[in-house]
Design an enzyme around this catalytic site. Sequence first.
Site, short mmCIF file in Angstrom:
data_model
loop_
_atom_site.label_atom_id
_atom_site.label_comp_id
_atom_site.label_asym_id
_atom_site.label_seq_id
_atom_site.Cartn_x
_atom_site.Cartn_y
_atom_site.Cartn_z
N GLY A 74 0.82 -1.22 0.00
CA GLY A 74 0.00 0.00 0.00
C GLY A 74 0.84 1.26 0.00
O GLY A 74 0.66 2.14 0.83
N THR A 89 1.15 3.48 -2.55
CA THR A 89 0.79 4.43 -3.61
C THR A 89 0.52 5.84 -3.08
O THR A 89 0.56 6.79 -3.84
CB THR A 89 -0.48 3.95 -4.32
OG1 THR A 89 -1.50 3.74 -3.34
CG2 THR A 89 -0.23 2.67 -5.09
N ARG A 90 0.19 5.95 -1.81
CA ARG A 90 -0.17 7.27 -1.26
C ARG A 90 -0.03 7.25 0.25
O ARG A 90 0.29 6.21 0.84
CB ARG A 90 -1.59 7.65 -1.67
CG ARG A 90 -2.63 6.56 -1.43
CD ARG A 90 -3.89 6.80 -2.27
NE ARG A 90 -4.68 5.60 -2.42
CZ ARG A 90 -5.70 5.26 -1.65
NH1 ARG A 90 -6.05 6.03 -0.65
NH2 ARG A 90 -6.36 4.15 -1.86
N THR A 131 -3.01 -1.39 -5.77
CA THR A 131 -4.02 -2.42 -6.08
C THR A 131 -4.45 -2.42 -7.54
O THR A 131 -5.02 -3.39 -8.02
CB THR A 131 -5.29 -2.21 -5.23
OG1 THR A 131 -5.78 -0.88 -5.47
CG2 THR A 131 -5.02 -2.40 -3.77
N ASN A 188 1.67 -2.24 5.63
CA ASN A 188 1.03 -0.92 5.75
C ASN A 188 -0.37 -0.88 5.15
O ASN A 188 -1.23 -0.16 5.65
CB ASN A 188 1.92 0.13 5.06
CG ASN A 188 1.20 1.45 4.88
OD1 ASN A 188 1.02 2.21 5.83
ND2 ASN A 188 0.73 1.72 3.65
N SER A 236 -2.71 1.26 14.85
CA SER A 236 -3.41 2.55 14.98
C SER A 236 -3.62 2.87 16.46
O SER A 236 -3.76 1.96 17.28
CB SER A 236 -4.77 2.48 14.30
OG SER A 236 -5.53 3.63 14.63
N TYR A 253 -12.48 -2.21 12.41
CA TYR A 253 -11.11 -1.71 12.20
C TYR A 253 -10.27 -1.88 13.47
O TYR A 253 -9.11 -2.33 13.42
CB TYR A 253 -11.22 -0.24 11.80
CG TYR A 253 -9.92 0.47 11.54
CD1 TYR A 253 -9.18 0.22 10.38
CD2 TYR A 253 -9.43 1.44 12.43
CE1 TYR A 253 -8.00 0.91 10.12
CE2 TYR A 253 -8.25 2.13 12.17
CZ TYR A 253 -7.54 1.86 11.01
OH TYR A 253 -6.37 2.54 10.77
N LYS A 293 -6.67 -3.73 14.20
CA LYS A 293 -5.46 -3.01 14.60
C LYS A 293 -4.93 -3.46 15.96
O LYS A 293 -3.73 -3.41 16.22
CB LYS A 293 -5.72 -1.50 14.57
CG LYS A 293 -5.97 -0.96 13.16
CD LYS A 293 -4.76 -1.19 12.26
CE LYS A 293 -4.97 -0.77 10.83
NZ LYS A 293 -3.80 -0.96 9.98
N ILE A 346 -3.50 10.98 11.10
CA ILE A 346 -2.51 11.47 10.14
C ILE A 346 -3.24 11.95 8.89
O ILE A 346 -4.21 11.30 8.46
CB ILE A 346 -1.53 10.31 9.76
CG1 ILE A 346 -0.93 9.64 11.01
CG2 ILE A 346 -0.43 10.82 8.83
CD1 ILE A 346 -0.09 10.51 11.91
P1 NAP Z 1 -4.63 5.34 2.42
O1 NAP Z 1 -4.17 6.72 2.07
O2 NAP Z 1 -6.08 5.04 2.35
O3 NAP Z 1 -3.80 4.29 1.50
C1 NAP Z 1 -4.09 2.92 1.59
C2 NAP Z 1 -3.08 2.12 0.78
O4 NAP Z 1 -3.43 0.72 0.92
C3 NAP Z 1 -3.11 2.45 -0.71
O5 NAP Z 1 -1.81 2.35 -1.21
C4 NAP Z 1 -4.00 1.33 -1.29
O6 NAP Z 1 -3.69 1.06 -2.65
C5 NAP Z 1 -3.59 0.15 -0.37
N1 NAP Z 1 -4.61 -0.90 -0.32
C6 NAP Z 1 -5.94 -0.78 -0.06
N2 NAP Z 1 -6.55 -1.99 -0.15
C7 NAP Z 1 -5.58 -2.89 -0.46
C8 NAP Z 1 -5.56 -4.28 -0.75
N3 NAP Z 1 -6.68 -5.02 -0.71
N4 NAP Z 1 -4.38 -4.87 -1.06
C9 NAP Z 1 -3.24 -4.16 -1.11
N5 NAP Z 1 -3.19 -2.83 -0.88
C10 NAP Z 1 -4.34 -2.20 -0.56
O7 NAP Z 1 -4.16 4.91 3.89
P2 NAP Z 1 -3.18 5.64 4.95
O8 NAP Z 1 -3.97 6.64 5.68
O9 NAP Z 1 -1.90 6.01 4.31
O10 NAP Z 1 -2.96 4.41 5.97
C11 NAP Z 1 -1.92 3.48 5.84
C12 NAP Z 1 -1.96 2.53 7.03
O11 NAP Z 1 -1.87 3.30 8.23
C13 NAP Z 1 -3.27 1.73 7.13
O12 NAP Z 1 -2.99 0.42 7.58
C14 NAP Z 1 -4.06 2.49 8.17
O13 NAP Z 1 -4.98 1.65 8.84
C15 NAP Z 1 -2.94 2.98 9.08
N6 NAP Z 1 -3.33 4.16 9.86
C16 NAP Z 1 -3.65 5.33 9.26
C17 NAP Z 1 -3.99 6.43 10.04
C18 NAP Z 1 -4.34 7.77 9.46
O14 NAP Z 1 -4.72 8.67 10.24
N7 NAP Z 1 -4.24 7.99 8.17
C19 NAP Z 1 -4.03 6.31 11.44
C20 NAP Z 1 -3.70 5.10 12.01
C21 NAP Z 1 -3.35 4.03 11.22
P3 NAP Z 1 -4.46 1.81 -3.87
O15 NAP Z 1 -3.96 3.23 -3.90
O16 NAP Z 1 -4.09 1.07 -5.09
O17 NAP Z 1 -5.92 1.75 -3.55
#
Ligand code: NAP
Length: 247
Positions: A11, A13-14, A36, A89, A141, A154, A158, A187
């Site tokens: 994951g 990409t972003r 994905t 991730n 998380s 979720y 986590k 974040i």
């Molecule tokens: P995000 O911006 O939504 O990015 C999610 C990433 O996961 C994307 O690269 C997506 O790929 C990939 N993905 C989604 N479904 C998938 C699948 N079935 N197989 C493989 N890859 C998949 O998420 P983020 O905010 O950066 O979060 C990253 C991690 O940190 C997650 O585990 C999230 O739970 C954790 N987290 C985030 C926060 C926050 O505040 N943002 C807080 C606590 C924990 P595509 O681009 O191709 O869809």
Amino acid sequence: MSDKKIALITGATRGIGLAIAKELASNNFIVIGTGTSDSSTNSLAKEFEQNNIDGKAYILDIKSQDSVNQLFDKIKEDYSDTPDVLVNNAGITNDNLLIRMDDSQWFDTIETNINSLYRISKVFLKPMIKKRNGRIICISSVVASTGNAGQSNYVTTKSGMIGFCKSLAKEVATRGITVNCVSPGFIETDMTNKLNDTQKDQISKNIPMSKMGNPIDIAYAVAFLASEKASYITGETINVNGGLFMQ
Ligand code: NAP
């Protein structure tokens, strides 16, 4: 074969995954990031190219064992080697109060965030055991520690992740492999952009540092755990949350 270590970030990409890929690249890792779809994976490949990052982007659907196996084979074919660092991730949210949650919201989140850990860690752990060296880092998380209404699915994944890492850490400690979590607070990424401004203001008010974090804040903690400096740390969770939750 290069003498640089290889890091695989699911994951990437972003958001947090992309920041981790860039930070590990600047720490001299070859980085392999996954997306994905063709379009997200191609744009990741372009991002690597534009930033002169030594790495590749591959497609991965973490919900599919075939996709995980194909990724493993592709990396082996392209690098004649396997990752030294695995960053779990990739993750999703699909929020609802339990009473209103439908089966697909529950099972899809469990499948993507937690069954995937079993699937991918098992495959990439094997060569780490042979090399007697490796790092597995999982992105959990803050809500694993605090709970969160509307996120029972979720939060289950986590907090399960933290228990998974502690257990696996004990299993492989004598093999030179560490298994740790980084637990982000709120974040700024696409995931939290789903929240409206009122929700974001409310969240920021509860954070002692009065602001949401940046993906790079998480990437720095991951880079530390991936480094030699963290070789005696295992089964641990590093909280990166602006003081929102303190252990
Ligand atoms: P995000 O911006 O939504 O990015 C999610 C990433 O996961 C994307 O690269 C997506 O790929 C990939 N993905 C989604 N479904 C998938 C699948 N079935 N197989 C493989 N890859 C998949 O998420 P983020 O905010 O950066 O979060 C990253 C991690 O940190 C997650 O585990 C999230 O739970 C954790 N987290 C985030 C926060 C926050 O505040 N943002 C807080 C606590 C924990 P595509 O681009 O191709 O869809």
